[in-house]
Design an enzyme around this catalytic site. Structure first.
Site, PDB file in Angstrom:
ATOM      1  N   ARG A  87     -11.624   6.392  -3.086  1.00  0.00           N
ATOM      2  CA  ARG A  87     -10.828   5.314  -2.487  1.00  0.00           C
ATOM      3  C   ARG A  87     -11.288   3.975  -3.019  1.00  0.00           C
ATOM      4  O   ARG A  87     -12.486   3.728  -3.170  1.00  0.00           O
ATOM      5  CB  ARG A  87     -10.967   5.316  -0.962  1.00  0.00           C
ATOM      6  CG  ARG A  87     -10.158   6.370  -0.263  1.00  0.00           C
ATOM      7  CD  ARG A  87     -10.179   6.159   1.245  1.00  0.00           C
ATOM      8  NE  ARG A  87      -9.069   5.325   1.690  1.00  0.00           N
ATOM      9  CZ  ARG A  87      -7.829   5.773   1.873  1.00  0.00           C
ATOM     10  NH1 ARG A  87      -7.543   7.035   1.642  1.00  0.00           N
ATOM     11  NH2 ARG A  87      -6.879   4.972   2.287  1.00  0.00           N
TER      12      ARG A  87
ATOM     13  N   HIS B  84      -3.551  -6.164   1.406  1.00  0.00           N
ATOM     14  CA  HIS B  84      -3.183  -6.453   2.785  1.00  0.00           C
ATOM     15  C   HIS B  84      -4.166  -7.458   3.351  1.00  0.00           C
ATOM     16  O   HIS B  84      -4.929  -8.059   2.616  1.00  0.00           O
ATOM     17  CB  HIS B  84      -2.994  -5.202   3.629  1.00  0.00           C
ATOM     18  CG  HIS B  84      -4.102  -4.220   3.635  1.00  0.00           C
ATOM     19  ND1 HIS B  84      -5.147  -4.270   4.499  1.00  0.00           N
ATOM     20  CD2 HIS B  84      -4.298  -3.130   2.871  1.00  0.00           C
ATOM     21  CE1 HIS B  84      -5.931  -3.248   4.285  1.00  0.00           C
ATOM     22  NE2 HIS B  84      -5.468  -2.535   3.296  1.00  0.00           N
TER      23      HIS B  84
ATOM     24  N   CYS C 210       0.832  -1.208   0.000  1.00  0.00           N
ATOM     25  CA  CYS C 210       0.000   0.000   0.000  1.00  0.00           C
ATOM     26  C   CYS C 210       0.875   1.270   0.000  1.00  0.00           C
ATOM     27  O   CYS C 210       1.501   1.573  -1.002  1.00  0.00           O
ATOM     28  CB  CYS C 210      -0.967  -0.052   1.182  1.00  0.00           C
ATOM     29  SG  CYS C 210      -2.432   0.954   0.950  1.00  0.00           S
TER      30      CYS C 210
END
Lengths: 243, 453
Positions: free
Chosen positions: A135, A199, A101
């Site tokens: 996002r 993740h 990330c």
């Protein structure tokens, strides 16, 4: 790093790089997974936590892990890692690096933060990041282009959209989710530097990727580990989930 | 249109109000027209009345249909009809607002109890902590003297746009539901903006939490509370400038000038030290240092509203549970203690609580909207300390938890639900109560289940 395979007596040192700046999404878990998979095989492993209050990054580690963080923290991480330039030398000598990330953006050539400002990354992977319209949040599945890894599963949560340049290749092709947000690919790889938006943490959900990184660090293929059923079931469950 | 009327109390009260004072001896006066202002005021009043009526109707209907406590729907209906309702409902009350990542519900419960030593207090006791929940709670006791309102961290700004509470409690800030709430910096900035709109509020804030201190530092009226801070991983760096903080375990400070303020209230192992230097023993039915800190916040709030300290202390000492948290109860025929843990900081506190016993442990993790869909944070928790315990895991994310425990070398059994966990052969031999630690929606479901029993 050393060319000869490490013996069981050696200790593999796993650096958790500035978790005070880059460590938002359970990123410490990647270090726990690597250390434990080594111990289960009879290796000694040590997690070396390097806070941003350190003088500079120690060069003696066998694996470097960078996690996710906010804009300001990313910039602070870049300036810390520029000091002494140890990460560049480690990469040049073939050491494994995993950036997740924010770590992807820091290891890349350039990133633009939410305020529109451009920042130079460390340039260890040819990947450039700009903010997207919104996002990307949710489960992400890809098929890896690295040999022996197969399907990767994880959770993504990022504003940045990343473009892989000519000197790098993607980590995988997107099966579902956003990924880099360009060309249907996810992450980026140059040599033994692996970057991803996955993740979960990524190595907890994807043991094949963990073992690939470990084999680079150890310098030899690793014996298989008996699968544990919860992990098999978790992977099956997560690759079914959309959104 | 102009109208005249004879001198008389009725006319004066009706149209002019106090603003039309008359010279003595004058036998007549000009009465202002029923202009647009008055009309609007009447309309406003009618609208408020209608909103309250419709809101209560919605609440009762929802309750009758068995759709829940009806709190939120009633508040939502009323707010839709009268958007200014919140400000009106609090206009004659002294309001304490409680926010922070962890401990909001318990502290709100404690604050309401301490205020009851001085008068009637209303609170959003069920944890509906956005504007509709506040309106719903306030509608139930419109004549209460006090209100204790828990508010979601990101909704504080919406609230201070509408009114300035008498007291505002800022408990703590740590990573929580990153996919929903966002990162701590943005939450801290949002709270800071909210405080800028409430300069007349008395702020009571945590001196040991750098993120809270950054949010409250510029406010003109802050009382600081200190009780230590177990979870440090979100506050190693300065929230304002990003530099590494010095002395993070105590008198923390930053090169930019942000530093730990001198606390007015301190709670340590020996008890509570009040601003006047007096010392009180502070043993509570609720476990752990975290609840002693919560209680201190409640006492600081009631002191700010002139509640007699002795009475407030007695009240806070009588709190046994808060909306099911820390409650000993019976589930599936077995005695359990219900503990809520929804992020790394609160898991740390709850694992501290269960560390001093050998009871069977049931861990429950869901990942619904209210929990956050991302459970990566499970890896921020030191489950390694559970080595040697009998652990059962369940919930929607039981497998994530099981993998985490496998890497921590803590053997566990995955079960389909809490009922099955509590009947597992691995714990039926033990006659000790089980500790059930659950995250938000998992806890809520268990609490509802035990209420139906």
């Amino acid at each position: 790093m050393t060319e000869a395979p490490l013996t069981d007596e050696s200790t593999v040192r796993i650096a958790l790089v500035v978790p005070d700046l880059l460590g938002t999404y359970g990123d410490r878990g990647n270090a726990l997974v690597l250390a434990q998979r080594l111990r289960w095989r009879g290796y000694r492993a040590e997690i070396v936590t390097v806070l941003s209050s350190a003088e500079s990054l120690p060069e003696s580690c066998d694996i470097y892990l960078l996690g996710g963080g906010e804009d300001v923290a990313q910039q602070a991480a870049v300036s810390f890692l520029r000091r002494g330039n140890g990460l560049r030398r480690a990469v040049d000598s073939g050491t494994a690096v995993l950036g997740v990330c924010g770590g992807l953006q820091v290891l890349g050539t350039r990133f633009t933060t939410g305020d529109g400002k451009h920042h130079a990354g460390l340039g260890l992977v040819d990947i450039e990041t700009r903010p997207g319209a919104d996002r990307a949040i949710g489960e992400l599945g890809t098929r890896s282009e690295l040999p022996g890894i197969g399907v990767l599963t994880g959770f993504e949560n990022h504003l940045g959209r990343s473009e892989v340049g000519d000197d790098a290749r993607p980590l995988g092709r997107v099966l579902h989710g956003t990924g880099n947000g360009a060309d249907g690919v996810e992450g980026g790889v140059t040599g033994r530097v692996v970057c991803t938006y996955l993740h979960g943490p990524v190595l907890a959900r994807n043991p094949a990727l963990a073992d690939t990184v470990l084999s680079w660090a150890v310098g030899a293929p690793l014996d298989g580990l008996p699968d544990f059923p919860e992990l098999e079931r978790l992977r099956a469950e997560r690759t079914r989930v959309r959104g | 249109m102009t109208d005249t009327t004879r001198q008389g109390a009725r006319g004066g009260q009706h149209h002019g109000g106090e603003s039309c004072s008359r010279p003595s001896g004058q036998r007549w006066r000009i009465v202002p027209p029923r202009g647009p202002e008055t009309g609007r005021a009447t309309l406003h009043r009618l609208r408020t009345g209608l909103a309250l009526f419709a809101g209560r109707l919605a609440t009762n209907t929802s309750k009758r249909l068995g759709l829940g406590s009806g709190g939120i729907i009633g508040g939502r209906v009323a707010l839709a009809l009268q958007p200014e309702l919140l400000g009106e409902l609090v206009s004659d009350k002294r309001v304490v607002v409680i926010t922070g990542t962890n401990g909001k519900t318990t502290t709100t419960h404690m604050v309401a109890e301490t205020l009851r030593a001085a008068g009637e207090a209303v609170s959003n006791a069920t944890g509906a902590n956005m504007l509709d929940g506040h309106v719903a709670a306030l509608m139930t006791r419109p004549r209460a003297d006090f209100a204790a309102l828990e508010v979601d961290e990101l909704h504080l700004a919406q609230l201070t746009e509408r009114f300035q509470p008498a007291v505002l409690l800022l408990l703590n800030l740590s990573r929580d539901q990153l996919d929903r709430v966002g990162e701590i910096r943005s939450v801290e900035a949002s709270i800071r903006q909210a405080l800028a709109k409430a300069p007349r509020s008395r702020v009571i804030a945590n001196a040991d939490d750098p993120n809270i201190v950054s949010a409250a530092f510029d406010h003109p009226d802050v009382v600081w509370v200190s009780g230590g801070c177990r979870w440090k991983h979100d506050a190693l760096n300065c929230p304002r400038c990003g530099a590494f903080l010095e002395e993070v375990d105590g008198e923390w400070k930053c090169v930019c000038g942000l530093r730990r303020p001198r606390p007015d209230w301190t709670v340590d192992d020996t008890g509570l030290i009040a601003p006047d230097g007096s010392h009180e023993e502070l043993s509570l039915p609720l476990p752990g240092q975290i609840n002693r800190v919560n209680a201190t916040f409640a006492l600081a709030a009631s002191t700010a509203l002139d509640v007699a300290p002795r009475a407030a202390l007695e009240r806070v000492r009588a709190v046994q549970e808060a909306n099911g948290r820390y409650e000993h109860t019976v589930l599936a025929g077995r005695t359990v203690r219900l503990l809520l843990a929804k992020n790394p900081a609160s898991w740390l506190e709850m694992l501290d609580l269960v560390a001093d016993n050998t009871r069977p442990l049931v861990l429950v993790v869901n990942s619904r909207e209210a929990d956050g869909h991302d459970v990566s944070w499970l890896w921020d928790i030191d489950f390694e300390r559970l080595a040697g315990r009998t652990v059962l895991v369940t919930g929607e994310r039981a497998l994530d938890l099981a993998v985490r425990l496998r890497y921590a070398e803590v053997p566990c059994e995955v079960t389909s639900d809490v009922q099955q966990a509590l009947h597992s052969a691995s714990i039926t031999g033990s006659d000790q109560p089980a500790e059930v630690i659950a995250n938000y929606t998992a806890f809520r479901d268990l609490f509802a289940k035990r209420q139906r029993q």
